[in-house]
Design a protein around this motif. Sequence first.
Motif, short mmCIF file in Angstrom:
data_model
loop_
_atom_site.label_atom_id
_atom_site.label_comp_id
_atom_site.label_asym_id
_atom_site.label_seq_id
_atom_site.Cartn_x
_atom_site.Cartn_y
_atom_site.Cartn_z
N GLY A 82 0.80 -1.22 0.00
CA GLY A 82 0.00 0.00 0.00
C GLY A 82 0.83 1.26 0.00
N GLY A 83 2.16 1.12 0.00
CA GLY A 83 3.01 2.31 0.04
C GLY A 83 2.95 3.01 1.38
N GLN A 84 2.73 2.24 2.44
CA GLN A 84 2.48 2.79 3.78
C GLN A 84 3.55 3.80 4.19
N ARG A 85 3.10 5.02 4.58
CA ARG A 85 4.01 6.10 4.97
C ARG A 85 3.88 6.38 6.47
N ASN A 86 5.01 6.75 7.09
CA ASN A 86 5.00 7.08 8.51
C ASN A 86 5.03 8.59 8.71
N TRP A 87 5.11 9.05 9.96
CA TRP A 87 5.04 10.47 10.26
C TRP A 87 6.21 11.25 9.67
N ILE A 88 7.39 10.60 9.60
CA ILE A 88 8.56 11.28 9.03
C ILE A 88 8.32 11.59 7.56
N GLN A 89 7.78 10.62 6.82
CA GLN A 89 7.50 10.82 5.40
C GLN A 89 6.39 11.85 5.19
N VAL A 90 5.41 11.84 6.08
CA VAL A 90 4.33 12.84 5.98
C VAL A 90 4.89 14.24 6.16
N LEU A 91 5.72 14.43 7.18
CA LEU A 91 6.26 15.76 7.45
C LEU A 91 7.30 16.18 6.42
N SER A 92 8.04 15.23 5.86
CA SER A 92 9.01 15.59 4.83
C SER A 92 8.30 16.05 3.56
N ASN A 93 7.04 15.60 3.38
CA ASN A 93 6.27 15.99 2.20
C ASN A 93 5.27 17.11 2.47
N ALA A 94 5.09 17.49 3.73
CA ALA A 94 4.10 18.52 4.04
C ALA A 94 4.56 19.53 5.09
N GLY A 95 5.76 19.33 5.63
CA GLY A 95 6.24 20.20 6.70
C GLY A 95 6.45 21.64 6.28
N ILE A 96 7.11 21.84 5.14
CA ILE A 96 7.41 23.20 4.67
C ILE A 96 6.13 23.95 4.35
N SER A 97 5.20 23.29 3.65
CA SER A 97 3.95 23.95 3.31
C SER A 97 3.13 24.26 4.55
N SER A 98 3.24 23.43 5.58
CA SER A 98 2.51 23.69 6.83
C SER A 98 2.99 24.99 7.46
N VAL A 99 4.30 25.23 7.41
CA VAL A 99 4.84 26.48 7.92
C VAL A 99 4.31 27.66 7.10
N LEU A 100 4.27 27.49 5.78
CA LEU A 100 3.79 28.57 4.90
C LEU A 100 2.33 28.91 5.17
N VAL A 101 1.49 27.89 5.35
CA VAL A 101 0.07 28.19 5.56
C VAL A 101 -0.17 28.81 6.93
N VAL A 102 0.66 28.48 7.92
CA VAL A 102 0.55 29.13 9.23
C VAL A 102 0.86 30.62 9.10
N VAL A 103 1.91 30.95 8.33
CA VAL A 103 2.25 32.35 8.11
C VAL A 103 1.12 33.05 7.35
N LEU A 104 0.56 32.37 6.35
CA LEU A 104 -0.57 32.94 5.61
C LEU A 104 -1.76 33.19 6.53
N TRP A 105 -1.98 32.30 7.47
CA TRP A 105 -3.07 32.44 8.44
C TRP A 105 -2.89 33.74 9.25
N THR A 106 -1.65 33.99 9.67
CA THR A 106 -1.41 35.20 10.47
C THR A 106 -1.57 36.47 9.64
N LEU A 107 -1.33 36.37 8.34
CA LEU A 107 -1.41 37.55 7.47
C LEU A 107 -2.82 37.82 6.94
N THR A 108 -3.57 36.76 6.66
CA THR A 108 -4.85 36.92 5.97
C THR A 108 -6.04 36.41 6.78
#
Length: 287
Positions: A82-108
């Motif tokens: 199933g291509g099972q992914r763990n938390w490290i793989q999730v954050l390596s693929n979504a960590g940077i964007s999560s930071v960006l959307v948090v900053v966008l939240w504070t601005l908009t």
Amino acid sequence: MDSHLIQPLIAFLISTFVAARAYRRKSLDFSGAIAGLAVMTLHIAVGYRYGAVLLVFFFTSSKLTKVGEDKKRRVDPEFKEGGQRNWIQVLSNAGISSVLVVVLWTLTGLEDKCLDSKESVLVTALMGGVIGHYACCNGDTWSSELGILSDDQPRLITTFKPVRKGTNGGVTKAGLLAAAAAGSVIGLAFVLVGFLTTKCTYDVALKQLFVIPLSTIAGLFGSVIDSLLGATLQFSGFCTVRNKVVGKPGPTVKKISGLNFLDNNAVNAVSILITTIITSIACIYVF
């Protein structure tokens, strides 16, 4: 109920359903499901477009991971059902964007904005970064998952010499085309949802269509960067015992290419960061 609580609540409910479904279908292990729940809730709560591109990446990549599993099992020494992914793989693929959307939240706040440098260079750059981030993620995944199934002989991106399937940095025409297509899907999702959630002038709204070719290029660019890093800073060798290409040196492993400096998660994170920055800058000039 307070209108400001409705979108976060919707985000949590959608994310819970998706994470639970992914865990049952073995796309995520338990740690990956918890991490996925967190990042999905955050993205959707901040803006439906950000949630859309994350979900498009997740669903398409999960689906493609399961295509041709028997063939991938024979090639990939780290194959998981199933291509099972763990938390490290999730954050390596979504960590940077999560930071960006948090900053966008504070601005908009929760207001969905159009890409428009005249209104805000910073917001446009951050939004462009999210687009580039998921175009890269999707491009790399589609390229890897479809490229390995191709009948084409992979060639090392640094030397163009033929290499075995599964070699880090090995590319095929089918894989590169898949990367571009994957990027375009991210751009299309961003634009279509944006037409429903944003209020822009006609000229600005029409200009949002440039996201699609931009994300197409970002998908291809991200895949190429990932391959360059894989060919140079990630080890590939052929194990004579397992009869497979492996990612770590050993007494029965003959080196094919690369240094044992970065693992696959680190390569993903670096290529995503580079693509995010480049796309972010490009959006400032395009929009």
